[in-house]
Design a protein around this motif. Sequence first.
Motif, PDB file in Angstrom:
ATOM      1  N   ILE A   6       0.855  -1.185   0.000  1.00 54.64           N
ATOM      2  CA  ILE A   6       0.000   0.000   0.000  1.00 54.64           C
ATOM      3  C   ILE A   6       0.888   1.231   0.000  1.00 54.64           C
ATOM      4  CG2 ILE A   6      -1.806   1.264   1.230  1.00 54.64           C
ATOM      5  CD1 ILE A   6      -2.663  -1.446   0.112  1.00 54.64           C
ATOM      6  N   GLN A   7       0.776   2.054  -1.027  1.00 47.34           N
ATOM      7  CA  GLN A   7       1.624   3.226  -1.140  1.00 47.34           C
ATOM      8  C   GLN A   7       1.231   4.278  -0.123  1.00 47.34           C
ATOM      9  OE1 GLN A   7       4.095   3.186  -3.367  1.00 47.34           O
ATOM     10  NE2 GLN A   7       4.912   5.084  -2.522  1.00 47.34           N
ATOM     11  N   LYS A   8       2.179   4.801   0.550  1.00 48.17           N
ATOM     12  CA  LYS A   8       1.923   5.801   1.577  1.00 48.17           C
ATOM     13  C   LYS A   8       2.008   7.195   1.016  1.00 48.17           C
ATOM     14  CE  LYS A   8       3.486   5.833   5.458  1.00 48.17           C
ATOM     15  NZ  LYS A   8       4.395   6.078   6.528  1.00 48.17           N
ATOM     16  N   ASN A   9       1.548   8.168   1.788  1.00 51.25           N
ATOM     17  CA  ASN A   9       1.748   9.557   1.452  1.00 51.25           C
ATOM     18  C   ASN A   9       3.231   9.867   1.540  1.00 51.25           C
ATOM     19  OD1 ASN A   9      -0.973   9.870   1.213  1.00 51.25           O
ATOM     20  ND2 ASN A   9      -1.271  10.602   3.324  1.00 51.25           N
ATOM     21  N   LYS A  10       3.671  10.912   0.913  1.00 55.55           N
ATOM     22  CA  LYS A  10       5.083  11.254   0.874  1.00 55.55           C
ATOM     23  C   LYS A  10       5.513  12.030   2.103  1.00 55.55           C
ATOM     24  CE  LYS A  10       5.478   9.445  -3.210  1.00 55.55           C
ATOM     25  NZ  LYS A  10       6.247   8.220  -3.453  1.00 55.55           N
ATOM     26  N   SER A  11       4.902  11.778   3.250  1.00 52.78           N
ATOM     27  CA  SER A  11       5.246  12.500   4.465  1.00 52.78           C
ATOM     28  C   SER A  11       6.499  11.927   5.093  1.00 52.78           C
ATOM     29  CB  SER A  11       4.087  12.442   5.457  1.00 52.78           C
ATOM     30  OG  SER A  11       3.776  11.120   5.756  1.00 52.78           O
ATOM     31  N   ILE A 140     -24.812   8.136  13.479  1.00 47.96           N
ATOM     32  CA  ILE A 140     -24.153   6.857  13.237  1.00 47.96           C
ATOM     33  C   ILE A 140     -23.432   6.858  11.886  1.00 47.96           C
ATOM     34  CG2 ILE A 140     -24.570   4.409  12.772  1.00 47.96           C
ATOM     35  CD1 ILE A 140     -26.823   4.540  14.876  1.00 47.96           C
ATOM     36  N   ILE A 141     -24.107   7.340  10.840  1.00 49.45           N
ATOM     37  CA  ILE A 141     -23.481   7.360   9.515  1.00 49.45           C
ATOM     38  C   ILE A 141     -22.297   8.324   9.494  1.00 49.45           C
ATOM     39  CG2 ILE A 141     -23.844   7.966   7.088  1.00 49.45           C
ATOM     40  CD1 ILE A 141     -26.740   6.987   7.409  1.00 49.45           C
ATOM     41  N   SER A 142     -22.431   9.473  10.138  1.00 47.17           N
ATOM     42  CA  SER A 142     -21.327  10.435  10.206  1.00 47.17           C
ATOM     43  C   SER A 142     -20.134   9.844  10.951  1.00 47.17           C
ATOM     44  CB  SER A 142     -21.787  11.719  10.897  1.00 47.17           C
ATOM     45  OG  SER A 142     -22.831  12.339  10.179  1.00 47.17           O
ATOM     46  N   ARG A 143     -20.424   9.106  12.001  1.00 47.17           N
ATOM     47  CA  ARG A 143     -19.349   8.459  12.759  1.00 47.17           C
ATOM     48  C   ARG A 143     -18.603   7.454  11.894  1.00 47.17           C
ATOM     49  NH1 ARG A 143     -17.481   3.168  14.288  1.00 47.17           N
ATOM     50  NH2 ARG A 143     -16.495   3.311  16.351  1.00 47.17           N
ATOM     51  N   GLU A 144     -19.343   6.664  11.116  1.00 48.28           N
ATOM     52  CA  GLU A 144     -18.707   5.641  10.280  1.00 48.28           C
ATOM     53  C   GLU A 144     -17.846   6.267   9.189  1.00 48.28           C
ATOM     54  OE1 GLU A 144     -18.587   2.698  11.157  1.00 48.28           O
ATOM     55  OE2 GLU A 144     -20.152   2.733  12.682  1.00 48.28           O
ATOM     56  N   ILE A 145     -18.327   7.360   8.593  1.00 49.03           N
ATOM     57  CA  ILE A 145     -17.532   8.052   7.573  1.00 49.03           C
ATOM     58  C   ILE A 145     -16.256   8.615   8.192  1.00 49.03           C
ATOM     59  CG2 ILE A 145     -17.487  10.048   6.017  1.00 49.03           C
ATOM     60  CD1 ILE A 145     -20.500   9.619   5.589  1.00 49.03           C
ATOM     61  N   THR A 146     -16.392   9.206   9.371  1.00 51.55           N
ATOM     62  CA  THR A 146     -15.226   9.775  10.060  1.00 51.55           C
ATOM     63  C   THR A 146     -14.217   8.696  10.415  1.00 51.55           C
ATOM     64  OG1 THR A 146     -16.624  11.521  10.998  1.00 51.55           O
ATOM     65  CG2 THR A 146     -14.470  11.168  12.022  1.00 51.55           C
ATOM     66  N   MET A 147     -14.707   7.548  10.926  1.00 48.07           N
ATOM     67  CA  MET A 147     -13.800   6.466  11.304  1.00 48.07           C
ATOM     68  C   MET A 147     -13.099   5.877  10.079  1.00 48.07           C
ATOM     69  SD  MET A 147     -13.241   5.934  14.458  1.00 48.07           S
ATOM     70  CE  MET A 147     -12.254   4.489  14.062  1.00 48.07           C
ATOM     71  N   SER A 148     -13.799   5.788   8.970  1.00 47.18           N
ATOM     72  CA  SER A 148     -13.188   5.265   7.745  1.00 47.18           C
ATOM     73  C   SER A 148     -12.040   6.167   7.306  1.00 47.18           C
ATOM     74  CB  SER A 148     -14.234   5.154   6.629  1.00 47.18           C
ATOM     75  OG  SER A 148     -15.211   4.195   6.949  1.00 47.18           O
ATOM     76  N   LEU A 150     -10.404   8.222   9.240  1.00 45.80           N
ATOM     77  CA  LEU A 150      -9.374   8.162  10.274  1.00 45.80           C
ATOM     78  C   LEU A 150      -8.503   6.926  10.116  1.00 45.80           C
ATOM     79  CD1 LEU A 150      -8.440   9.687  12.829  1.00 45.80           C
ATOM     80  CD2 LEU A 150      -9.902   8.169  14.169  1.00 45.80           C
ATOM     81  N   ARG A 151      -9.125   5.785   9.827  1.00 39.43           N
ATOM     82  CA  ARG A 151      -8.361   4.550   9.642  1.00 39.43           C
ATOM     83  C   ARG A 151      -7.501   4.610   8.378  1.00 39.43           C
ATOM     84  NH1 ARG A 151     -12.835   1.499  12.321  1.00 39.43           N
ATOM     85  NH2 ARG A 151     -11.878   0.717  14.239  1.00 39.43           N
ATOM     86  N   GLU A 152      -8.017   5.272   7.346  1.00 37.70           N
ATOM     87  CA  GLU A 152      -7.242   5.435   6.111  1.00 37.70           C
ATOM     88  C   GLU A 152      -5.994   6.274   6.391  1.00 37.70           C
ATOM     89  OE1 GLU A 152      -6.248   4.864   2.177  1.00 37.70           O
ATOM     90  OE2 GLU A 152      -7.840   3.915   3.364  1.00 37.70           O
ATOM     91  N   ALA A 154      -4.580   6.682   9.368  1.00 34.02           N
ATOM     92  CA  ALA A 154      -3.709   5.945  10.283  1.00 34.02           C
ATOM     93  C   ALA A 154      -2.931   4.854   9.548  1.00 34.02           C
ATOM     94  CB  ALA A 154      -4.533   5.331  11.411  1.00 34.02           C
ATOM     95  N   ALA A 155      -3.571   4.207   8.564  1.00 33.99           N
ATOM     96  CA  ALA A 155      -2.880   3.182   7.784  1.00 33.99           C
ATOM     97  C   ALA A 155      -1.738   3.787   6.992  1.00 33.99           C
ATOM     98  CB  ALA A 155      -3.867   2.484   6.850  1.00 33.99           C
ATOM     99  N   ALA A 156      -1.957   4.994   6.469  1.00 33.17           N
ATOM    100  CA  ALA A 156      -0.901   5.677   5.732  1.00 33.17           C
ATOM    101  C   ALA A 156       0.227   6.110   6.662  1.00 33.17           C
ATOM    102  CB  ALA A 156      -1.465   6.885   4.988  1.00 33.17           C
ATOM    103  N   ALA A 157      -0.147   6.532   7.879  1.00 35.70           N
ATOM    104  CA  ALA A 157       0.866   6.965   8.838  1.00 35.70           C
ATOM    105  C   ALA A 157       1.671   5.788   9.380  1.00 35.70           C
ATOM    106  CB  ALA A 157       0.206   7.724   9.994  1.00 35.70           C
ATOM    107  N   GLY A 158       1.002   4.640   9.575  1.00 37.73           N
ATOM    108  CA  GLY A 158       1.675   3.431  10.055  1.00 37.73           C
ATOM    109  C   GLY A 158       2.087   3.539  11.520  1.00 37.73           C
ATOM    110  N   GLY A 159       2.876   2.577  11.964  1.00 34.93           N
ATOM    111  CA  GLY A 159       3.426   2.590  13.319  1.00 34.93           C
ATOM    112  C   GLY A 159       2.366   2.629  14.401  1.00 34.93           C
ATOM    113  N   GLU A 160       2.625   3.462  15.415  1.00 31.50           N
ATOM    114  CA  GLU A 160       1.729   3.558  16.565  1.00 31.50           C
ATOM    115  C   GLU A 160       0.375   4.152  16.187  1.00 31.50           C
ATOM    116  OE1 GLU A 160       2.277   2.317  19.572  1.00 31.50           O
ATOM    117  OE2 GLU A 160       4.140   1.507  18.759  1.00 31.50           O
TER     118      GLU A 160
END
Length: 231
Positions: A6-11, A140-148, A150-152, A154-160
């Motif tokens: 999975i390609q990460k952001n260039k950060s 509920i729908i707003s929460r799910e969109i926000t969590m999606s 956020l997880r995207e 976090a996956a790009a950031a990796g680590g902790e």
Amino acid sequence: MRLPMIQKNKSKSSDGEAKPEISAEDRYNLGGSKAKGLTLPTILTLGRIVLIPAIYYVYFLKTTWAAATCSAIFLVAAITDWLDGYLARKMNSTSAFGAFLDPVADKLMVAATLILLCTIQPVGPATTYPALVPLCATCIISREITMSALREWAAAAGGEAHKAVAVNSLGKWKTATQMAALTLMLFFKEGGKGLVPELGANLGVALLLASTILALWSLAVYMGPILKYMD
């Protein structure tokens, strides 16, 4: 066949060094699984998506059995949510596609059902307070969109940061109360005479309200630790 990277952001990290890419195995916590093709758990997940149009069709039927059938279809879909995860672990057949698709199917099923319940006001407290179900649905729908999102991130950031958004027990309780609430609200959407229909309708709305509170609470719990990784 190796799972794609999975390609990460260039950060870069705070010390100026480029962060390492995160693999699909780490992104979806697969533990190095290399299942190929359409596995049984993935087929069950796809089936959950296919059942959404069936729920829509039955929901608007003007028959005596429509509510019970609609509720039964949703309940079957909810059971496959547990079953596909169980089989994936039992059969050691997890895959990046399945891990990606599973939460997508869950969110589609819940969001679609919540929208349905907003089109025909369910009986019980929802009739007295007509804004209650739409408000819960929006939260509920707003929460799910926000969590999606956020997880995207976090996956790009990796680590902790990636570990900080792992599913916790609060999220599981949120899901359980949601499934129970929606099943009851579909079943008792037209009410009926007697103590059981009244209690069932009231319990469904009460559980929906509880699941909304848990959804917002769990979002706050996830957001707390992750904020320190955002710069």
